[in-house]
Design an enzyme around this catalytic site. Sequence first.
Site, mmCIF file in Angstrom:
data_model
loop_
_atom_site.group_PDB
_atom_site.id
_atom_site.type_symbol
_atom_site.label_atom_id
_atom_site.label_comp_id
_atom_site.label_asym_id
_atom_site.label_seq_id
_atom_site.Cartn_x
_atom_site.Cartn_y
_atom_site.Cartn_z
ATOM 1 N N ASP A 1 0.874 -1.103 -0.003
ATOM 2 C CA ASP A 1 0.157 -0.003 -0.127
ATOM 3 C C ASP A 1 0.759 1.295 -0.135
ATOM 4 O OD1 ASP A 1 -2.347 1.605 0.359
ATOM 5 O OD2 ASP A 1 -1.628 1.852 2.469
ATOM 6 N N SER A 2 0.203 2.423 -0.073
ATOM 7 C CA SER A 2 1.255 3.832 -0.078
ATOM 8 C C SER A 2 1.830 3.657 1.330
ATOM 9 C CB SER A 2 0.202 4.967 -0.596
ATOM 10 O OG SER A 2 -0.864 4.946 0.333
ATOM 11 N N GLY B 1 -3.155 9.184 -3.307
ATOM 12 C CA GLY B 1 -4.515 9.618 -3.590
ATOM 13 C C GLY B 1 -4.793 10.886 -4.700
ATOM 14 N N CYS C 1 -4.408 -1.397 -1.770
ATOM 15 C CA CYS C 1 -4.712 -0.071 -2.129
ATOM 16 C C CYS C 1 -5.824 0.062 -3.185
ATOM 17 C CB CYS C 1 -3.474 0.576 -2.451
ATOM 18 S SG CYS C 1 -3.494 2.308 -2.788
ATOM 19 N N ASN C 2 -6.669 0.882 -2.780
ATOM 20 C CA ASN C 2 -7.846 1.038 -3.968
ATOM 21 C C ASN C 2 -7.569 1.972 -4.863
ATOM 22 O OD1 ASN C 2 -10.459 -0.029 -2.762
ATOM 23 N ND2 ASN C 2 -9.310 0.448 -1.082
ATOM 24 N N THR C 3 -6.619 2.998 -4.489
ATOM 25 C CA THR C 3 -6.263 4.074 -5.617
ATOM 26 C C THR C 3 -5.340 3.561 -6.569
ATOM 27 O OG1 THR C 3 -6.201 5.596 -3.658
ATOM 28 C CG2 THR C 3 -5.292 6.122 -5.516
ATOM 29 N N CYS D 1 -11.045 2.993 0.790
ATOM 30 C CA CYS D 1 -9.631 3.243 1.063
ATOM 31 C C CYS D 1 -9.247 2.373 1.914
ATOM 32 C CB CYS D 1 -9.577 4.856 1.076
ATOM 33 S SG CYS D 1 -7.838 5.169 1.524
ATOM 34 N N THR D 2 -8.172 1.626 2.175
ATOM 35 C CA THR D 2 -7.902 0.704 3.023
ATOM 36 C C THR D 2 -7.139 1.544 4.261
ATOM 37 O OG1 THR D 2 -5.420 0.572 2.219
ATOM 38 C CG2 THR D 2 -7.260 -1.144 1.498
ATOM 39 N N HIS D 3 -6.803 2.636 4.025
ATOM 40 C CA HIS D 3 -6.388 3.631 5.158
ATOM 41 C C HIS D 3 -7.725 3.846 6.233
ATOM 42 C CE1 HIS D 3 -2.864 4.583 3.311
ATOM 43 N NE2 HIS D 3 -2.518 5.219 4.701
HETATM 44 N N1 DGL Z 1 -4.723 3.124 1.234
HETATM 45 C C1 DGL Z 1 -5.285 3.703 -0.277
HETATM 46 C C2 DGL Z 1 -6.288 3.294 -0.708
HETATM 47 O O1 DGL Z 1 -6.728 2.389 -0.334
HETATM 48 C C3 DGL Z 1 -4.416 4.786 -0.651
HETATM 49 C C4 DGL Z 1 -4.463 6.019 0.052
HETATM 50 C C5 DGL Z 1 -3.556 7.250 -0.542
HETATM 51 O O2 DGL Z 1 -2.337 6.850 -0.590
HETATM 52 O O3 DGL Z 1 -3.973 8.376 -0.897
HETATM 53 O O4 DGL Z 1 -6.934 4.121 -1.509
#
Ligand code: DGL
Length: 263
Positions: free
Chosen positions: A11-12, A44, A74-76, A184-186
């Site tokens: 992930d990021s 993002g 990470c969805n993004t 978003c996983t965060h």
């Molecule tokens: N965890 C992220 C996601 O699922 C990335 C968020 C990011 O880095 O902006 O989208």
Amino acid sequence: MSNPQPVGVFDSGVGGLSVLEKIHQHLPHENLIYVADSAHAPYGGKPDQEIVGRCQQIMDFLLNQQVKAVVLACNTATAAAVNELRQAYGLPIIGMEPAIKPAALASVTGVVGVLATAGTIGSGKFLALKSRFEGNVQILTQACPGLVEHIEQGVPDLPALQQLLTCYVEPLISRGADTLVLGCTHYSLVKHHIAEVAGGGVRIMDTEFAVARELQRRLELIGQENASHAEGTITFHTSGEPGQQSVLLSNFWRSPVTALSLA
Ligand code: DGL
């Protein structure tokens, strides 16, 4: 057949820990390598090509570690890069998809709210997913600038987090959403705070467990699961400053973590 080679998860930053946790619970014998691209978070607001470039670097690192499959937690990054990565790398790559389908089925009011990064919400992949369910329910989307940054700092200021969440969640609830999708996983790392702000009766949906199950299905399909009875190892890598990131990762992992440098 049994294969002890690790599974890569990245992930990021810390967000993918929400996915790693479900994978470890569901597939406790798999060895796991987690990569947080902390020096480049958040993804993002970045252009797709930059995200693709980061993902390729991390994929190359993971392949050097002999991974047998990768979870793009990470969805993004999934929206921006998974197609290119699948074309370039010959191993199973499991990505994230916001839980719009189960949310559309579960909603009683017929209004579903999606919280995600601007990158995810604006992506072709997301728009295609949204349009598949839009006839049945109304889907409201909400980008959440500043939220990933706050989580990457370890939630230093709880009232500030609650204020941010109120600002993003309340408009969805006041327009009738009874089901919120965490895209978003965060955001899953602060799920209980989101639930608090949303209030009782609002369903919160994420996809972490579904991704763990999909990983299992893919490994079984190619006969690559680890049949060992020992608990799998988990190693952590970061592109950020390892000391600082160890503290952050330990905080969200809720047990001590030593992050190694990605280099
Ligand atoms: N965890 C992220 C996601 O699922 C990335 C968020 C990011 O880095 O902006 O989208």
